[in-house]
Write an enzyme that holds these catalytic residues in place. Structure first.
Site, PDB file in Angstrom:
ATOM      1  CG  ASP A   1      -1.864   1.219   1.207  1.00  0.00           C
ATOM      2  OD1 ASP A   1      -2.286   1.636   0.110  1.00  0.00           O
ATOM      3  OD2 ASP A   1      -2.166   1.770   2.281  1.00  0.00           O
ATOM      4  CB  SER A   2       0.119   4.722  -0.882  1.00  0.00           C
ATOM      5  OG  SER A   2      -1.112   4.737  -0.188  1.00  0.00           O
TER       6      SER A   2
ATOM      7  CB  CYS B   1      -3.007   0.806  -2.616  1.00  0.00           C
ATOM      8  SG  CYS B   1      -3.031   2.567  -2.998  1.00  0.00           S
TER       9      CYS B   1
ATOM     10  CD  GLU C   1      -1.894   8.157   6.545  1.00  0.00           C
ATOM     11  OE1 GLU C   1      -0.831   8.371   7.112  1.00  0.00           O
ATOM     12  OE2 GLU C   1      -2.149   7.099   5.938  1.00  0.00           O
TER      13      GLU C   1
ATOM     14  CB  CYS D   1     -10.209   4.949  -0.145  1.00  0.00           C
ATOM     15  SG  CYS D   1      -8.710   5.549   0.671  1.00  0.00           S
TER      16      CYS D   1
ATOM     17  CG  HIS E   1      -6.457   5.586   4.674  1.00  0.00           C
ATOM     18  ND1 HIS E   1      -5.689   5.049   3.676  1.00  0.00           N
ATOM     19  CD2 HIS E   1      -5.596   6.192   5.528  1.00  0.00           C
ATOM     20  CE1 HIS E   1      -4.414   5.347   3.912  1.00  0.00           C
ATOM     21  NE2 HIS E   1      -4.337   6.027   5.030  1.00  0.00           N
TER      22      HIS E   1
HETATM   23  N1  DGL Z   1      -4.403   3.445  -0.013  1.00  0.00           N
HETATM   24  C1  DGL Z   1      -4.982   4.481  -0.830  1.00  0.00           C
HETATM   25  C2  DGL Z   1      -6.210   3.943  -1.549  1.00  0.00           C
HETATM   26  O1  DGL Z   1      -6.764   2.894  -1.208  1.00  0.00           O
HETATM   27  C3  DGL Z   1      -5.356   5.697  -0.030  1.00  0.00           C
HETATM   28  C4  DGL Z   1      -4.173   6.485   0.466  1.00  0.00           C
HETATM   29  C5  DGL Z   1      -3.443   7.246  -0.613  1.00  0.00           C
HETATM   30  O2  DGL Z   1      -4.011   8.173  -1.205  1.00  0.00           O
HETATM   31  O3  DGL Z   1      -2.297   6.929  -0.821  1.00  0.00           O
HETATM   32  O4  DGL Z   1      -6.646   4.550  -2.491  1.00  0.00           O
END
Ligand code: DGL
Length: 280
Positions: free
Chosen positions: A16-17, A79, A164, A198, A200
């Site tokens: 993931d990012s 992600c 976050e 997403c 999060h």
């Molecule tokens: N993990 C990213 C997603 O599911 C969200 C966080 C980001 O923007 O890096 O889109």
């Protein structure tokens, strides 16, 4: 440069990012506790949601190559932004060259597969990052399987930051949750299922539920991704045989280790140890 890859079995890679993919990882580990996992968060360069296609692709490919070098044969892009902007290119253009036997899977397709059974009205909403909404990946994937479903998307630029910064349960979060919820439901009042597109957003679910009428289903993707991976490994015993079974998970981040450990505990409800690496 082409990485030097071992053919020995290895852990399943989850990328993931940042932290959001931990919501997916925990569901995967619940469904498939026997396997070993490596979680890699590119926290130093997150968020990806506002970045261009080229950059998200470049960063994601670096992460995939790193996980392959670490011994993974199978990598899950946990992600949505990376799945929307990089997955297809990596599958079509890069994997044949890197190693045609390795696999990279995303989170959008497994989420979309379940949506046909969730909507009675055939009107579905999607909350996601600006990048995912702009990519149109959700409507495109939904229409491949369910051409009759009407899809409306809404980018929620503040929601990742709320999570976050550990503000997900604070009263200040209400304003931004209500704001995007109202916009989506005004766009299409017939929506009866909303995808949290997403990683999060499941952490905002209690607040989202406060502002979304109770007749509307709100779909967190973790369990569908986990079920789909379980099914994939069942259908591909040759890949399952390349995934080691020790029940261990190791964590890597591109940011400072203390920072990751602190925030990861919000996502996982457990203390973990993490190692810092660089991606290039
Ligand atoms: N993990 C990213 C997603 O599911 C969200 C966080 C980001 O923007 O890096 O889109």
């Amino acid at each position: 440069m082409k990485p030097n890859l071992s053919q020995a079995p290895g852990p399943i890679g989850v990328f993931d990012s940042g932290y959001g993919g931990l919501t997916i990882l925990s569901k995967i580990r619940e469904a498939l506790p026997q396997y070993d996992y490596i979680y890699l968060g590119d926290n130093a360069r997150a968020p990806y949601g506002t970045r261009s296609f080229e950059i998200v692709y470049e960063f994601t490919l670096q992460a995939v190559n790193k996980l392959f070098e670490m011994g993974c044969h199978l990598v899950i892009l946990a992600c949505n932004t990376a799945s929307a902007k990089a997955l297809r290119t990596i599958q079509m253009n890069d994997l044949p060259d890197i190693d045609p036997q390795r696999r990279v899977l995303g989170v959008i397709r497994p989420t979309v597969e379940c949506i046909g059974d969730m909507t009675h009205n055939r009107h579905v909403g999607v909350f996601a990052t600006a990048g995912t909404i702009k990519s149109e990946s959700y409507p495109l994937e939904i229409h491949k399987l369910f051409p009759d479903i009407h899809v409306s998307g809404e980018a929620c630029p503040m929601w990742v930051s709320l999570v976050e910064n550990n503000e997900a349960n604070d009263p200040g979060a209400d304003y931004f949750i209500k704001k995007y919820t109202d916009i989506l439901l005004e766009k299409d009042p017939l929506i009866d299922a909303i995808i949290l597109g997403c990683t999060h957003y499941p952490l905002l679910l209690p607040k989202i539920r406060q502002f979304v009428p109770s007749n509307i289903k709100v779909v967190s993707q973790g369990e569908y991704v986990a079920a789909s991976l379980k099914d994939y490994l069942y259908r591909h015993p040759e890949m399952a045989a390349k995934c080691t079974e020790g029940g261990e998970c190791t964590f890597y981040t591109t940011e400072a280790e203390e920072k990751f450990t602190e925030s990861a505990s919000t996502f996982l409800n457990e203390r973990i140890s993490v190692k810092r690496i660089t991606l290039e």
